[in-house]
Design an enzyme around this catalytic site. Structure first.
Site, PDB file in Angstrom:
ATOM      1  N   SER A 136       0.841  -1.190   0.000  1.00  0.00           N
ATOM      2  CA  SER A 136       0.000   0.000   0.000  1.00  0.00           C
ATOM      3  C   SER A 136       0.877   1.241   0.000  1.00  0.00           C
ATOM      4  CB  SER A 136      -0.895   0.002   1.249  1.00  0.00           C
ATOM      5  OG  SER A 136      -1.545   1.253   1.419  1.00  0.00           O
ATOM      6  N   TYR A 149      -1.858  -0.453  10.525  1.00  0.00           N
ATOM      7  CA  TYR A 149      -1.923  -0.799   9.103  1.00  0.00           C
ATOM      8  C   TYR A 149      -0.664  -0.312   8.383  1.00  0.00           C
ATOM      9  CZ  TYR A 149      -3.737  -1.258   4.349  1.00  0.00           C
ATOM     10  OH  TYR A 149      -3.901  -1.612   3.021  1.00  0.00           O
ATOM     11  N   LYS A 153       2.246  -2.752   6.544  1.00  0.00           N
ATOM     12  CA  LYS A 153       2.570  -2.621   5.124  1.00  0.00           C
ATOM     13  C   LYS A 153       4.028  -2.207   4.915  1.00  0.00           C
ATOM     14  CE  LYS A 153      -1.338  -3.917   3.302  1.00  0.00           C
ATOM     15  NZ  LYS A 153      -1.399  -5.179   2.522  1.00  0.00           N
TER      16      LYS A 153
END
Length: 244
Positions: A136, A149, A153
């Site tokens: 991402s 998150y 990533k």
């Protein structure tokens, strides 16, 4: 551009919805044999109806033992797409152990485990292969309420590089794609508020979010021999977000 994917055997995680589902459909259309992994049986059932011949595997990748059992005898795989992920968004001061554990189990540990299973098979067969990890833009930019998150990533990006380093001698390539917001049904639901969307769009030089096909096309290119000299890369599909 002919990608030469026909007859190859591919495994895609997070195959029930969004980018994963569209990747399965594209690989199937290209003539690949596809193993589709999802934790949701209904999604797999409908996918098999749409793409006859796809091999469904229903397992929660957050469970190490269940994953080993489900994929340990999956057979020869030439191409792997690690797409499964969760996005449990909380303010930093309110991040829970449960959200942290679940995020790392699926977003990072499962990538490592599934890649180990597949790569060990490639090495044992002496066969080249290609692995694509779906990362991402959040791996490289801080986003509010995305602390866990973003961190998972970022870890995926570095895991991609180390995998490329260690698997390169076996002719196994490993790359990542790093999309911006993608207009999957979930993306549309989460970014339908014009004010919220504007905050992100103002940072994207092309002025729009990604369509699913933008990401899938990049994944297919990285899987194919057309990218045979590319490994250890993190490829933005972000409309320029990461240059701002």
């Amino acid at each position: 551009m002919e990608l030469g994917l026909a007859g190859r055997r591919a495994l895609v995680t997070g195959a029930g919805k969004g980018i994963g589902r569209s990747t399965v459909q594209a690989l199937h259309s290209a003539g690949a044999q596809v193993v589709a992994v999802s934790r949701t049986r209904a999604d797999l059932d409908s996918l098999v109806r749409e793409c006859p011949g796809v091999e469904p595997v229903c397992v929660d990748l957050g469970n190490w033992e269940a994953t080993e059992q489900a994929l340990g005898s999956v057979g020869p795989v030439d191409l792997l797409v690690n797409n499964a992920a969760v996005a449990l968004l909380q303010p930093f001061l309110e991040v829970t152990k449960e959200a942290c554990d679940a995020s790392f189990d699926v977003n990072l540990r499962a990538v490592l485990q599934v890649s180990q299973i597949v790569a060990r098979g490639m090495v044992a067969r002496g066969a080249p292969g290609s692995i694509v990890n779906v990362s991402s833009q959040a791996s490289q930019r801080a986003l509010t309420h995305h602390s866990v998150y973003c961190t998972t990533k970022s870890a995926v990006d570095m895991l991609t590089k180390v995998m490329a380093l260690e698997l390169g001698p076996y002719k196994i390539r490993v790359n990542a794609v790093n999309p911006t917001v993608v207009m999957t049904p979930m993306g549309q639901a989460n970014w339908s508020d014009p004010q919220k969307a504007k905050t992100m769009l103002d940072r994207i030089p092309l002025g729009r979010f990604a369509e699913v096909d933008n990401v899938v096309d990049t994944i297919l290119f990285l899987l194919s021999d057309r990218s045979s000299m590319t490994t250890g890369s993190t490829v933005p599909v972000d409309g320029g977000f990461l240059v701002t």
